[in-house]
Design a protein around this motif. Structure first.
Motif, PDB file in Angstrom:
ATOM      1  N   ILE A   8       6.860  16.030  17.047  1.00  0.00           N
ATOM      2  CA  ILE A   8       7.215  14.954  16.326  1.00  0.00           C
ATOM      3  C   ILE A   8       7.389  15.225  14.768  1.00  0.00           C
ATOM      4  N   GLY A   9       7.976  14.275  14.412  1.00  0.00           N
ATOM      5  CA  GLY A   9       8.171  14.333  12.796  1.00  0.00           C
ATOM      6  C   GLY A   9       8.206  13.130  12.294  1.00  0.00           C
ATOM      7  N   GLY A  10       7.862  13.001  11.097  1.00  0.00           N
ATOM      8  CA  GLY A  10       7.776  11.526  10.316  1.00  0.00           C
ATOM      9  C   GLY A  10       6.161  11.065  10.463  1.00  0.00           C
ATOM     10  N   PRO A  11       6.023   9.549  10.114  1.00  0.00           N
ATOM     11  CA  PRO A  11       7.078   8.855   9.713  1.00  0.00           C
ATOM     12  C   PRO A  11       7.592   9.436   7.963  1.00  0.00           C
ATOM     13  N   ARG A  12       8.836   8.866   7.918  1.00  0.00           N
ATOM     14  CA  ARG A  12       9.196   9.230   6.641  1.00  0.00           C
ATOM     15  C   ARG A  12       8.990   8.556   5.552  1.00  0.00           C
ATOM     16  N   GLY A  13       8.618   7.217   5.942  1.00  0.00           N
ATOM     17  CA  GLY A  13       8.162   6.081   4.991  1.00  0.00           C
ATOM     18  C   GLY A  13       7.673   4.976   5.773  1.00  0.00           C
TER      19      GLY A  13
ATOM     20  N   MET B 199      11.771 -27.545   4.704  1.00  0.00           N
ATOM     21  CA  MET B 199      12.289 -26.389   4.114  1.00  0.00           C
ATOM     22  C   MET B 199      11.301 -26.090   3.206  1.00  0.00           C
ATOM     23  N   MET B 200      11.137 -24.621   2.957  1.00  0.00           N
ATOM     24  CA  MET B 200      10.078 -23.941   2.266  1.00  0.00           C
ATOM     25  C   MET B 200      10.544 -23.966   0.679  1.00  0.00           C
ATOM     26  N   ASP B 201       9.549 -23.904  -0.189  1.00  0.00           N
ATOM     27  CA  ASP B 201       9.661 -24.327  -1.508  1.00  0.00           C
ATOM     28  C   ASP B 201       9.994 -22.784  -2.024  1.00  0.00           C
ATOM     29  N   MET B 202      11.239 -22.657  -2.533  1.00  0.00           N
ATOM     30  CA  MET B 202      11.678 -21.171  -2.907  1.00  0.00           C
ATOM     31  C   MET B 202      10.892 -20.918  -4.380  1.00  0.00           C
ATOM     32  N   ALA B 203      10.258 -21.669  -4.860  1.00  0.00           N
ATOM     33  CA  ALA B 203       9.665 -21.353  -6.214  1.00  0.00           C
ATOM     34  C   ALA B 203       8.247 -20.933  -5.922  1.00  0.00           C
ATOM     35  N   ALA B 204       7.686 -21.140  -4.814  1.00  0.00           N
ATOM     36  CA  ALA B 204       6.543 -20.567  -4.380  1.00  0.00           C
ATOM     37  C   ALA B 204       6.508 -19.064  -4.302  1.00  0.00           C
ATOM     38  N   PRO B 205       5.316 -18.415  -4.407  1.00  0.00           N
ATOM     39  CA  PRO B 205       5.105 -17.211  -4.117  1.00  0.00           C
ATOM     40  C   PRO B 205       5.871 -16.560  -2.906  1.00  0.00           C
ATOM     41  N   GLN B 206       6.258 -15.690  -3.112  1.00  0.00           N
ATOM     42  CA  GLN B 206       7.223 -15.002  -1.870  1.00  0.00           C
ATOM     43  C   GLN B 206       6.379 -13.673  -1.331  1.00  0.00           C
ATOM     44  N   PRO B 207       6.975 -13.310  -0.127  1.00  0.00           N
ATOM     45  CA  PRO B 207       6.034 -12.165   0.597  1.00  0.00           C
ATOM     46  C   PRO B 207       6.751 -10.897  -0.139  1.00  0.00           C
ATOM     47  N   THR B 208       5.931  -9.967  -0.027  1.00  0.00           N
ATOM     48  CA  THR B 208       6.235  -8.485  -0.885  1.00  0.00           C
ATOM     49  C   THR B 208       6.602  -7.561   0.457  1.00  0.00           C
ATOM     50  N   ILE B 209       7.622  -6.754  -0.149  1.00  0.00           N
ATOM     51  CA  ILE B 209       7.849  -5.336   0.738  1.00  0.00           C
ATOM     52  C   ILE B 209       7.749  -4.254  -0.042  1.00  0.00           C
ATOM     53  N   THR B 210       6.516  -3.375   0.163  1.00  0.00           N
ATOM     54  CA  THR B 210       6.045  -2.279  -0.760  1.00  0.00           C
ATOM     55  C   THR B 210       6.339  -1.177   0.250  1.00  0.00           C
ATOM     56  N   ARG B 211       7.608  -0.333  -0.453  1.00  0.00           N
ATOM     57  CA  ARG B 211       7.913   0.946   0.446  1.00  0.00           C
ATOM     58  C   ARG B 211       7.247   2.070   0.003  1.00  0.00           C
ATOM     59  N   LEU B 212       6.777   2.917   0.727  1.00  0.00           N
ATOM     60  CA  LEU B 212       6.007   4.072   0.607  1.00  0.00           C
ATOM     61  C   LEU B 212       6.648   5.224   1.466  1.00  0.00           C
ATOM     62  N   ARG B 213       6.623   6.366   0.536  1.00  0.00           N
ATOM     63  CA  ARG B 213       7.195   7.468   1.076  1.00  0.00           C
ATOM     64  C   ARG B 213       6.031   8.392   1.798  1.00  0.00           C
ATOM     65  N   HIS B 214       6.217   9.199   2.915  1.00  0.00           N
ATOM     66  CA  HIS B 214       5.404  10.122   3.089  1.00  0.00           C
ATOM     67  C   HIS B 214       5.997  11.608   3.394  1.00  0.00           C
ATOM     68  N   GLU B 215       4.974  12.570   3.589  1.00  0.00           N
ATOM     69  CA  GLU B 215       5.458  13.792   3.541  1.00  0.00           C
ATOM     70  C   GLU B 215       6.219  13.913   5.011  1.00  0.00           C
ATOM     71  N   THR B 216       7.383  14.597   5.033  1.00  0.00           N
ATOM     72  CA  THR B 216       8.241  14.696   6.103  1.00  0.00           C
ATOM     73  C   THR B 216       8.008  16.147   6.781  1.00  0.00           C
ATOM     74  N   ARG B 217       7.515  16.387   7.963  1.00  0.00           N
ATOM     75  CA  ARG B 217       7.464  17.524   8.326  1.00  0.00           C
ATOM     76  C   ARG B 217       7.062  17.604   9.987  1.00  0.00           C
ATOM     77  N   ARG B 218       7.556  18.778  10.908  1.00  0.00           N
ATOM     78  CA  ARG B 218       7.312  18.768  12.267  1.00  0.00           C
ATOM     79  C   ARG B 218       6.052  18.923  12.484  1.00  0.00           C
ATOM     80  N   ARG B 219       5.434  18.258  13.686  1.00  0.00           N
ATOM     81  CA  ARG B 219       4.041  18.555  14.203  1.00  0.00           C
ATOM     82  C   ARG B 219       4.276  18.839  15.338  1.00  0.00           C
ATOM     83  N   SER B 220       3.406  20.049  15.858  1.00  0.00           N
ATOM     84  CA  SER B 220       3.430  20.582  17.158  1.00  0.00           C
ATOM     85  C   SER B 220       2.136  19.870  17.775  1.00  0.00           C
ATOM     86  N   LEU B 221       2.114  19.124  18.620  1.00  0.00           N
ATOM     87  CA  LEU B 221       0.720  18.441  19.255  1.00  0.00           C
ATOM     88  C   LEU B 221       0.827  18.874  20.721  1.00  0.00           C
TER      89      LEU B 221
END
Length: 249
Positions: free
Chosen positions: A112-117, A1-23
């Motif tokens: 296409i559109g996005g990614p939104r985040g 079993m992993m030590d839960m007191a040890a440093p944990q992974p992080t999830i960083t959420r980023l937002r991006h400009e959302t618009r359609r692109r014609s390719l």
């Protein structure tokens, strides 16, 4: 079993400009018998951002009834400076996006559109275990390719046939496990392969497949002692339901 007191992974959420692109379709390539890659490009790709291999864009295609359908796809590779984006299509169904991709020719228009985040996984991760079916392979392969040199990573991927194995070029220390199967909704092949892979401290487990399959593998990982913070699972598709996914199981 992993030590839960040890440093944990992080999830960083980023937002991006959302618009359609014609390719424009620049190239088509059958990477394997059941995987088709389209290269899209054009000036409208300026400003495109995809910060995580788990990102998805919306692809807008004809629905076959005079309307428009939207489907999610992983940005497999891209180079904004050179003006191109690769999308991989798992040819496991006959939905509107697959039909469009199979009929696409160089010079055709694509929207296409996005990614939104993005959700960027970081922190004290010493090793990775990536599990999925062919729909998750674009994300799995991109993540492996982008890993720092020497990073230990094991991938378990179910595919329709041995000919669908892909060569993944990477500086990471990669151990690929390919599992041929007939029914993509049966979790047994993935579960059997997963049971043979040792789990180690500071190992992040990432899972994506049909929702029921991904849920079964997630449950098996938790039962083997993988802490929830060291695990992410997603249903990239839902059997019997068009354009359905479950981002977090």
């Amino acid at each position: 079993m992993m030590d839960m007191a040890a440093p944990q992974p992080t999830i960083t959420r980023l937002r991006h400009e959302t618009r359609r692109r014609s390719l424009t379709v620049l190239a088509t390539d059958h990477v394997t018998p059941d995987m088709l890659r389209l290269r899209l490009g054009g000036a409208d790709l300026v400003g495109f951002v995809s910060a995580s291999p788990a990102d998805h864009i919306k692809l807008f295609v004809p629905d076959g009834a005079g309307g428009q359908a939207m489907r999610d796809y992983t940005p497999r590779r891209f180079d904004v400076a050179e003006g191109w984006l690769d999308l991989d299509f798992a040819l496991h169904d006959a939905g509107p996006a697959t039909i469009w991709a199979l009929q696409a020719k160089v010079g055709d228009r694509a929207e296409i559109g996005g990614p939104r985040g993005s959700q960027v996984i970081g922190g004290p991760i010493a090793e990775w275990l990536l599990i999925g079916d062919e729909t998750a392979l674009p994300s799995i392969a991109r993540r492996i390719e982008e890993m720092p040199a020497g990073t230990p990573v094991t991938s378990i991927v179910t595919i329709p046939q041995d000919a669908d194995r892909q060569e993944i070029s990477t500086a990471a220390s990669h151990r690929p496990i390919w599992v041929s199967r007939s029914d993509p909704t049966d979790p047994a092949p993935l579960l059997a392969a997963f049971a043979e892979v040792p789990l180690r401290p500071a190992q992040f487990v990432w899972i994506a497949a049909e929702a029921g399959v991904a849920r079964a593998v997630r449950d098996a990982a938790l039962a083997r002692g993988v802490p929830p913070d060291w695990l992410r699972a997603a249903g990239y598709w839902v059997a019997g339901t068009a354009d359905a996914s479950v981002n977090d199981l």
